[in-house]
Design a protein around this motif. Structure first.
Motif, PDB file in Angstrom:
ATOM      1  N   PRO A 104      93.790 -91.892  48.285  1.00  0.00           N
ATOM      2  CA  PRO A 104      92.677 -91.452  47.428  1.00  0.00           C
ATOM      3  C   PRO A 104      92.964 -90.028  46.956  1.00  0.00           C
ATOM      4  CG  PRO A 104      92.051 -91.251  49.725  1.00  0.00           C
ATOM      5  CD  PRO A 104      93.427 -91.868  49.718  1.00  0.00           C
ATOM      6  N   SER A 105      93.963 -89.900  46.095  1.00  0.00           N
ATOM      7  CA  SER A 105      94.423 -88.573  45.670  1.00  0.00           C
ATOM      8  C   SER A 105      93.322 -87.784  44.971  1.00  0.00           C
ATOM      9  CB  SER A 105      95.645 -88.707  44.760  1.00  0.00           C
ATOM     10  OG  SER A 105      95.389 -89.572  43.673  1.00  0.00           O
ATOM     11  N   GLY A 113      93.292 -95.210  53.358  1.00  0.00           N
ATOM     12  CA  GLY A 113      93.728 -95.775  52.088  1.00  0.00           C
ATOM     13  C   GLY A 113      92.615 -96.577  51.408  1.00  0.00           C
ATOM     14  N   VAL A 114      92.679 -96.662  50.083  1.00  0.00           N
ATOM     15  CA  VAL A 114      91.656 -97.351  49.297  1.00  0.00           C
ATOM     16  C   VAL A 114      92.331 -98.353  48.367  1.00  0.00           C
ATOM     17  CG1 VAL A 114      89.809 -97.100  47.575  1.00  0.00           C
ATOM     18  CG2 VAL A 114      90.107 -95.362  49.366  1.00  0.00           C
ATOM     19  N   MET A 115      91.750 -99.553  48.254  1.00  0.00           N
ATOM     20  CA  MET A 115      92.272-100.565  47.339  1.00  0.00           C
ATOM     21  C   MET A 115      91.458-100.483  46.041  1.00  0.00           C
ATOM     22  SD  MET A 115      92.724-104.697  47.945  1.00  0.00           S
ATOM     23  CE  MET A 115      93.718-104.420  49.427  1.00  0.00           C
ATOM     24  N   MET A 138      88.141 -99.843  56.718  1.00  0.00           N
ATOM     25  CA  MET A 138      88.452 -98.514  56.193  1.00  0.00           C
ATOM     26  C   MET A 138      87.211 -97.940  55.516  1.00  0.00           C
ATOM     27  SD  MET A 138      92.305 -98.933  54.712  1.00  0.00           S
ATOM     28  CE  MET A 138      93.669 -99.379  55.801  1.00  0.00           C
ATOM     29  N   LEU A 139      86.738 -96.809  56.038  1.00  0.00           N
ATOM     30  CA  LEU A 139      85.476 -96.234  55.580  1.00  0.00           C
ATOM     31  C   LEU A 139      85.513 -95.870  54.102  1.00  0.00           C
ATOM     32  CD1 LEU A 139      82.655 -95.241  56.233  1.00  0.00           C
ATOM     33  CD2 LEU A 139      83.640 -93.059  56.943  1.00  0.00           C
ATOM     34  N   LEU A 140      86.574 -95.177  53.669  1.00  0.00           N
ATOM     35  CA  LEU A 140      86.646 -94.777  52.265  1.00  0.00           C
ATOM     36  C   LEU A 140      86.750 -95.974  51.336  1.00  0.00           C
ATOM     37  CD1 LEU A 140      88.930 -91.590  52.147  1.00  0.00           C
ATOM     38  CD2 LEU A 140      86.472 -91.766  51.734  1.00  0.00           C
ATOM     39  N   ASN A 141      87.472 -96.992  51.778  1.00  0.00           N
ATOM     40  CA  ASN A 141      87.595 -98.197  50.951  1.00  0.00           C
ATOM     41  C   ASN A 141      86.231 -98.869  50.787  1.00  0.00           C
ATOM     42  OD1 ASN A 141      89.350-100.252  49.608  1.00  0.00           O
ATOM     43  ND2 ASN A 141      88.503-101.550  51.211  1.00  0.00           N
ATOM     44  N   ASP A 142      85.484 -98.957  51.879  1.00  0.00           N
ATOM     45  CA  ASP A 142      84.138 -99.541  51.797  1.00  0.00           C
ATOM     46  C   ASP A 142      83.225 -98.703  50.911  1.00  0.00           C
ATOM     47  OD1 ASP A 142      84.960-101.536  53.504  1.00  0.00           O
ATOM     48  OD2 ASP A 142      84.187-100.562  55.306  1.00  0.00           O
ATOM     49  N   LEU A 143      83.365 -97.368  51.017  1.00  0.00           N
ATOM     50  CA  LEU A 143      82.543 -96.469  50.199  1.00  0.00           C
ATOM     51  C   LEU A 143      82.848 -96.662  48.728  1.00  0.00           C
ATOM     52  CD1 LEU A 143      80.597 -94.070  49.837  1.00  0.00           C
ATOM     53  CD2 LEU A 143      82.561 -92.548  50.168  1.00  0.00           C
ATOM     54  N   TYR A 144      84.136 -96.740  48.383  1.00  0.00           N
ATOM     55  CA  TYR A 144      84.517 -96.902  46.978  1.00  0.00           C
ATOM     56  C   TYR A 144      83.927 -98.176  46.381  1.00  0.00           C
ATOM     57  CZ  TYR A 144      87.294 -98.411  43.011  1.00  0.00           C
ATOM     58  OH  TYR A 144      87.679 -98.893  41.786  1.00  0.00           O
ATOM     59  N   HIS A 145      84.029 -99.276  47.114  1.00  0.00           N
ATOM     60  CA  HIS A 145      83.548-100.557  46.588  1.00  0.00           C
ATOM     61  C   HIS A 145      82.022-100.649  46.573  1.00  0.00           C
ATOM     62  CE1 HIS A 145      87.420-102.515  45.998  1.00  0.00           C
ATOM     63  NE2 HIS A 145      87.817-101.960  47.122  1.00  0.00           N
ATOM     64  N   ALA A 146      81.363 -99.731  47.266  1.00  0.00           N
ATOM     65  CA  ALA A 146      79.897 -99.732  47.256  1.00  0.00           C
ATOM     66  C   ALA A 146      79.333 -98.875  46.118  1.00  0.00           C
ATOM     67  CB  ALA A 146      79.367 -99.217  48.594  1.00  0.00           C
ATOM     68  N   LEU A 147      80.205 -98.106  45.466  1.00  0.00           N
ATOM     69  CA  LEU A 147      79.758 -97.199  44.416  1.00  0.00           C
ATOM     70  C   LEU A 147      79.899 -97.829  43.035  1.00  0.00           C
ATOM     71  CD1 LEU A 147      81.375 -93.883  45.726  1.00  0.00           C
ATOM     72  CD2 LEU A 147      78.961 -94.503  45.815  1.00  0.00           C
ATOM     73  N   ASP A 148      78.989 -97.453  42.143  1.00  0.00           N
ATOM     74  CA  ASP A 148      79.015 -97.944  40.769  1.00  0.00           C
ATOM     75  C   ASP A 148      79.240 -96.741  39.848  1.00  0.00           C
ATOM     76  OD1 ASP A 148      78.527 -98.925  38.208  1.00  0.00           O
ATOM     77  OD2 ASP A 148      76.917-100.251  38.869  1.00  0.00           O
ATOM     78  N   PRO A 149      80.241 -96.806  38.951  1.00  0.00           N
ATOM     79  CA  PRO A 149      80.471 -95.687  38.029  1.00  0.00           C
ATOM     80  C   PRO A 149      79.244 -95.322  37.204  1.00  0.00           C
ATOM     81  CG  PRO A 149      82.316 -97.220  37.958  1.00  0.00           C
ATOM     82  CD  PRO A 149      81.234 -97.875  38.766  1.00  0.00           C
ATOM     83  N   TRP A 180      94.441 -92.684  40.816  1.00  0.00           N
ATOM     84  CA  TRP A 180      94.689 -92.943  42.233  1.00  0.00           C
ATOM     85  C   TRP A 180      96.131 -92.627  42.603  1.00  0.00           C
ATOM     86  CZ3 TRP A 180      97.889 -96.651  40.478  1.00  0.00           C
ATOM     87  CH2 TRP A 180      97.454 -97.528  39.483  1.00  0.00           C
ATOM     88  N   GLY A 181      96.387 -92.697  43.920  1.00  0.00           N
ATOM     89  CA  GLY A 181      97.682 -92.298  44.439  1.00  0.00           C
ATOM     90  C   GLY A 181      98.614 -93.457  44.731  1.00  0.00           C
ATOM     91  N   LYS A 182      99.721 -93.134  45.370  1.00  0.00           N
ATOM     92  CA  LYS A 182     100.738 -94.121  45.707  1.00  0.00           C
ATOM     93  C   LYS A 182     100.277 -94.981  46.890  1.00  0.00           C
ATOM     94  CE  LYS A 182     104.484 -91.090  44.157  1.00  0.00           C
ATOM     95  NZ  LYS A 182     105.699 -90.354  44.563  1.00  0.00           N
ATOM     96  N   GLU A 183     101.017 -96.029  47.152  1.00  0.00           N
ATOM     97  CA  GLU A 183     100.684 -96.924  48.263  1.00  0.00           C
ATOM     98  C   GLU A 183     100.767 -96.180  49.591  1.00  0.00           C
ATOM     99  OE1 GLU A 183     102.749-100.651  48.310  1.00  0.00           O
ATOM    100  OE2 GLU A 183     102.950-100.700  46.129  1.00  0.00           O
ATOM    101  N   THR A 184      99.888 -96.559  50.512  1.00  0.00           N
ATOM    102  CA  THR A 184      99.876 -95.925  51.825  1.00  0.00           C
ATOM    103  C   THR A 184      99.364 -96.905  52.869  1.00  0.00           C
ATOM    104  OG1 THR A 184      99.007 -94.056  53.115  1.00  0.00           O
ATOM    105  CG2 THR A 184      97.537 -95.021  51.500  1.00  0.00           C
ATOM    106  N   ASP A 185      99.774 -96.683  54.123  1.00  0.00           N
ATOM    107  CA  ASP A 185      99.244 -97.467  55.232  1.00  0.00           C
ATOM    108  C   ASP A 185      98.365 -96.603  56.133  1.00  0.00           C
ATOM    109  OD1 ASP A 185     101.168 -95.840  56.322  1.00  0.00           O
ATOM    110  OD2 ASP A 185     102.351 -97.443  57.247  1.00  0.00           O
TER     111      ASP A 185
END
Length: 271
Positions: free
Chosen positions: A174-175, A161-163, A1-12, A152-157
């Motif tokens: 990713p609301s 989707g982002v973990m 999942m592209l967005l999930n990978d992007l999120y985990h690659a980012l640092d606040p 973040w948003g509710k569970e989705t398949d």
């Protein structure tokens, strides 16, 4: 999942300077204020209002203070659920998050209006100018929420989707990015296109359109966004965000009707 990978690659944390850490959240606010100021300046020039760069800068400064104070106070009052009564010193801890858009809007209007009264600038026109660029600030802010892994948003398949680290071992909507696109880019595009007409549309048109669109989009996104843990759902599926957004829609529609009927032209200074 592209967005999930992007999120985990980012640092606040964007970068550090010695003992100080500069977070994307703070950079988002700075970029938002700069972009809003540039849009205000360019739009008033296109409308031939005659405002000076100092006028616009002063208004932006007033809006900045209003947003910070108003956004924090609304969050403390409406989302704090009594927490800040027990921990009053944490009210000023804005670096830990906790800002309300609805409070920021009220604060921006109050802060900007005070500056306008001091310099004899038309408050309705400045409100219209301000909301044209404001969605860009919302866009950056929501992107920063995504980087921070908050709201973040509710569970989705769904495949995007982002973990999130604080959301458990499930993929979620990713609301934050839904809001970034709808409240940020889409509203900006609509208002910017409307602002291209010269002579400009009557006073109140842009403020009315902004309030209506934001209220509708925020209300809809709340259905897939998990409410603040300390509040949960107020009744049925309704959240505090939705409850605070309904008056915006009503006020926005009323402003649009009033703007059409009164047809007051945009002006720079009040004589």
């Amino acid at each position: 999942m592209l967005l999930n990978d992007l999120y985990h690659a980012l640092d606040p944390v964007a970068f550090t300077l010695g003992p100080f850490s500069v977070r994307w959240y703070g950079i988002a606010y700075l970029l938002g204020f700069i972009c809003a100021g540039v849009v205000m300046w360019r739009t008033q020039r296109r409308w031939k209002l005659g405002l000076t760069a100092d006028d616009v800068f002063s208004v932006v400064i007033g809006v900045v203070f209003g947003i910070i104070i108003g956004a924090r106070l609304f969050y403390v009052i409406f989302y704090g659920a009594g927490y800040y009564l027990e921990h009053p010193l944490e009210i000023v801890a804005t670096w830990d998050g906790g800002m309300s858009f609805h409070g920021g809007l009220v604060g921006a209007i109050v802060g900007g209006s005070l500056v306008c009264r001091h310099y004899g600038i038309s408050i309705p026109t400045v409100c219209d100018l301000g909301v044209i660029g404001a969605p860009l600030g919302l866009f950056f802010g929501r992107c920063a929420n995504f980087v921070n892994g908050e709201l973040w948003g509710k569970e989705t398949d769904l495949p995007w989707g982002v973990m999130f680290e604080t959301g458990g071992p499930v993929f979620r909507h990713p609301s934050q990015l839904y809001e970034a696109v709808l409240e940020g880019l889409l509203i900006f595009a609509v208002l910017y296109v409307l602002s291209r007409r010269v002579p400009p549309r009557p006073q109140g048109t842009f403020m009315g359109a902004f309030l209506t669109l934001y209220g509708v989009f925020r209300f809809l996104v709340e259905f897939v966004r998990v409410p603040d843990a300390q509040l949960g759902y107020l009744f049925g599926p309704i959240t505090m965000g939705q409850l605070l957004s309904l008056p915006l829609v009503v006020a926005g529609v009323a402003l649009l009707v009033a703007a059409h009927r009164m047809a007051r032209p945009q002006v720079g200074y009040v004589r």
